[in-house]
Scaffold this motif. Structure first.
Motif, mmCIF file in Angstrom:
data_model
loop_
_atom_site.group_PDB
_atom_site.id
_atom_site.type_symbol
_atom_site.label_atom_id
_atom_site.label_comp_id
_atom_site.label_asym_id
_atom_site.label_seq_id
_atom_site.Cartn_x
_atom_site.Cartn_y
_atom_site.Cartn_z
ATOM 1 N N THR A 77 14.501 25.142 45.652
ATOM 2 C CA THR A 77 15.373 26.104 46.305
ATOM 3 C C THR A 77 14.912 27.517 45.949
ATOM 4 O O THR A 77 13.917 27.711 45.246
ATOM 5 C CB THR A 77 16.836 25.890 45.873
ATOM 6 N N TRP A 78 15.654 28.503 46.419
ATOM 7 C CA TRP A 78 15.418 29.910 46.051
ATOM 8 C C TRP A 78 15.987 30.119 44.646
ATOM 9 O O TRP A 78 17.197 29.971 44.442
ATOM 10 C CB TRP A 78 16.098 30.801 47.074
ATOM 11 N N PRO A 79 15.157 30.474 43.640
ATOM 12 C CA PRO A 79 15.602 30.380 42.239
ATOM 13 C C PRO A 79 16.185 31.655 41.639
ATOM 14 O O PRO A 79 16.513 31.659 40.443
ATOM 15 C CB PRO A 79 14.306 30.009 41.516
ATOM 16 N N MET A 80 16.289 32.738 42.390
ATOM 17 C CA MET A 80 16.777 33.993 41.819
ATOM 18 C C MET A 80 17.686 34.707 42.808
ATOM 19 O O MET A 80 17.828 34.302 43.949
ATOM 20 C CB MET A 80 15.601 34.903 41.439
ATOM 21 N N TYR B 135 20.603 47.979 39.345
ATOM 22 C CA TYR B 135 19.979 46.969 40.198
ATOM 23 C C TYR B 135 19.398 45.919 39.265
ATOM 24 O O TYR B 135 18.590 46.237 38.382
ATOM 25 C CB TYR B 135 18.889 47.639 41.025
ATOM 26 N N GLU B 136 19.827 44.655 39.442
ATOM 27 C CA GLU B 136 19.472 43.622 38.483
ATOM 28 C C GLU B 136 18.943 42.362 39.156
ATOM 29 O O GLU B 136 19.705 41.471 39.521
ATOM 30 C CB GLU B 136 20.690 43.252 37.627
ATOM 31 N N PRO B 137 17.633 42.224 39.341
ATOM 32 C CA PRO B 137 17.069 40.932 39.711
ATOM 33 C C PRO B 137 17.224 39.966 38.537
ATOM 34 O O PRO B 137 16.966 40.330 37.388
ATOM 35 C CB PRO B 137 15.597 41.253 39.993
ATOM 36 N N GLN B 138 17.624 38.725 38.831
ATOM 37 C CA GLN B 138 17.913 37.786 37.751
ATOM 38 C C GLN B 138 17.707 36.352 38.216
ATOM 39 O O GLN B 138 17.572 36.067 39.390
ATOM 40 C CB GLN B 138 19.346 37.958 37.276
ATOM 41 N N TRP B 139 17.694 35.449 37.247
ATOM 42 C CA TRP B 139 17.595 34.023 37.518
ATOM 43 C C TRP B 139 18.936 33.511 38.031
ATOM 44 O O TRP B 139 19.973 34.150 37.829
ATOM 45 C CB TRP B 139 17.188 33.300 36.234
ATOM 46 N N ASN B 140 18.931 32.362 38.695
ATOM 47 C CA ASN B 140 20.140 31.807 39.301
ATOM 48 C C ASN B 140 21.093 31.259 38.231
ATOM 49 O O ASN B 140 21.144 30.059 37.960
ATOM 50 C CB ASN B 140 19.787 30.668 40.264
ATOM 51 N N SER B 141 21.853 32.164 37.622
ATOM 52 C CA SER B 141 22.810 31.754 36.597
ATOM 53 C C SER B 141 23.848 32.854 36.418
ATOM 54 O O SER B 141 23.564 34.034 36.630
ATOM 55 C CB SER B 141 22.093 31.494 35.267
ATOM 56 N N VAL C 118 11.292 36.990 37.509
ATOM 57 C CA VAL C 118 11.709 37.867 38.605
ATOM 58 C C VAL C 118 10.822 39.105 38.671
ATOM 59 O O VAL C 118 10.290 39.562 37.657
ATOM 60 C CB VAL C 118 13.184 38.299 38.446
ATOM 61 N N GLY C 119 10.681 39.629 39.884
ATOM 62 C CA GLY C 119 9.938 40.862 40.088
ATOM 63 C C GLY C 119 10.598 41.686 41.170
ATOM 64 O O GLY C 119 11.414 41.179 41.950
ATOM 65 N N ILE D 216 2.583 36.857 42.057
ATOM 66 C CA ILE D 216 3.311 38.053 42.428
ATOM 67 C C ILE D 216 3.780 38.843 41.211
ATOM 68 O O ILE D 216 3.781 40.068 41.213
ATOM 69 C CB ILE D 216 4.514 37.699 43.336
ATOM 70 N N LEU D 217 4.167 38.165 40.116
ATOM 71 C CA LEU D 217 4.730 38.873 38.978
ATOM 72 C C LEU D 217 3.680 39.513 38.089
ATOM 73 O O LEU D 217 4.001 40.233 37.152
ATOM 74 C CB LEU D 217 5.610 37.928 38.153
ATOM 75 N N GLN D 218 2.416 39.269 38.368
ATOM 76 C CA GLN D 218 1.373 39.942 37.610
ATOM 77 C C GLN D 218 1.229 41.402 38.015
ATOM 78 O O GLN D 218 0.691 42.210 37.265
ATOM 79 C CB GLN D 218 0.039 39.210 37.782
#
Length: 403
Positions: A109-112, A220-226, A304-305, A391-393
């Motif tokens: 699924t989409w994880p973030m 602004y907070e990109p985060q993991w699905n939790s 996340v990025g 992508i996160l590099q």
């Protein structure tokens, strides 16, 4: 052809999302979300004020009284607020066509997701449990990264200072002593922490397992699905928290032993003497030319990025990325793909907006045509990514052509 596939194909792999509002029963709203002043309690006085807006989310809010789909994003089908479909349903139906095969294979699924959180006062010193601790109760760890956009911070709140972990000189025994007194007195646990004044247009990565008390900026907070956490600070600006908050997301047979509470933290990360060097991030430019510029604003982790794209007044660019992403227009107006887009000035609860979108992996790889239709103001878009490929590099991940 079903409605999901029809909307996806007619709009060339780009979806327009509707605003997802989240109330919390603590703190006070910072009133920087561009929500109408009359609507901060639109979800009910018993739920508390609306203090967050979530983006590209398939995650349900873990707060008491939350509705069935609260925290979850919906797709705008035809500009009728009554005609919407869960973003999660699009992911379940389209799978790799929407988010890419790699994310489907690794996570299913989409994880973030990302969010704005907007509090007038700093948050409590709290923790998102380590991966090992989360496995015990069947939840995901919450890795998160903050960025503080100037466009959403016309004021900095009551205390623009964030606490992270504990000073390297602090011992485990000192922290345990404060936690032991959680129900007896104001423990003032942040006396053992370290604080940094927040700078606009910079960011911090906060791994799961680090105790932290974010400052009073709109973030602004990109985060993991939790949405799992426990609160280690018992009195915050006069607001009192209780033992259940400290012992949250711990197996029932382990809650009585304070050592189990303490072990959800990563002690090495919490007391790292080079914490700022490791986790404080300034924007890093990815490219810049006469039409637009793009900076990495969230990077340096495996989860996340995010990037900030600025298209200059009157310019058009076609910008490619190697993976799917959610995005938010935070300044200006123009077009993105087949949609008109704009950053809203004032939003009524329940109204649609033209500031949030989701770009599928094929559309991102092909390149999204973005036009700034203003003669004077830049068009600024925040883009959040999951861990697809490299992508996160933060380097060698895009191509751009001008048209």
């Amino acid at each position: 052809m079903n409605k999901i596939r029809q909307v996806f194909e007619e709009n060339e792999g780009i979806l327009q999302l509707t605003p997802t509002w989240v109330p919390r029963p603590f703190n006070r709203p910072g009133r920087r979300l561009r929500l109408h002043p009359d609507d901060y309690f639109a979800m009910g006085m018993d739920r508390g004020a609306i203090v967050e807006r979530w983006f590209s989310s398939i995650t349900h809010v873990e707060t008491k009284g939350a509705g069935k789909y609260e925290g979850m994003s919906f797709v705008n089908l035809d500009d009728n607020p009554e005609h919407v479909i869960l973003f999660k349903d699009f992911i379940d139906e389209l799978g790799a066509e929407l988010i890419g095969q790699e994310l489907m294979d690794r996570y299913g699924t989409w994880p973030m997701f990302s969010k704005f959180y907007d509090y007038q006062y700093p948050l409590f010193h709290h923790i998102h449990h380590t991966e090992e601790a989360c496995k015990k109760v069947g939840v995901l760890p919450k890795h998160e990264h903050y960025f503080f956009p100037r466009q959403y911070n016309n004021h900095l709140g009551a205390m623009p200072v964030s606490y992270f972990g504990f000073d390297p000189s602090v011992s485990k025994e000192e922290v345990m002593e404060r936690l032991e007194n959680y129900s007896k007195c104001d423990t003032r646990i942040t006396e053992l922490s370290r604080a940094f004044r927040i700078e606009l247009d910079t960011g911090w990565y906060t791994p799961a397992g680090v105790v932290h008390a974010p400052g009073s900026l709109c973030t602004y907070e990109p985060q993991w699905n939790s949405d799992a956490m426990a609160i280690w600070e018992n009195v915050v600006n006069g607001e009192v928290f209780h033992e259940d908050d400290l012992r949250a997301y711990i197996p029932e047979d382990e809650k009585s032993d304070l050592k189990n509470i303490f072990e959800v933290a990563d002690w090495e990360l919490n007391t790292a003497p080079d914490y700022r060097e490791r986790f404080f991030h300034r924007p890093q430019n990815e490219f810049s030319d006469e039409t637009c510029s793009q900076d990495w604003i969230v990077y340096g982790n495996e989860y996340v990025g995010a990037k900030e794209l600025t298209v200059y007044p009157g310019q058009t660019a076609i910008v490619s990325d190697p993976c799917a992403y959610g995005c938010l227009v935070i300044q200006g107006h123009g077009t993105i793909g087949k949609y008109e887009c704009e950053s809203p000035t004032l939003i009524r609860y329940g109204e649609l907006t033209a500031d949030e979108f989701f770009v599928s992996k094929p559309a991102a790889e092909k390149g999204v045509k973005i036009t700034n239709t203003s003669k004077y103001e830049p068009l600024v878009i925040l883009k959040h990514f999951g861990p697809d490929g490299k992508i996160l590099q933060g380097s060698g991940t895009r191509t751009k052509t001008k048209k």
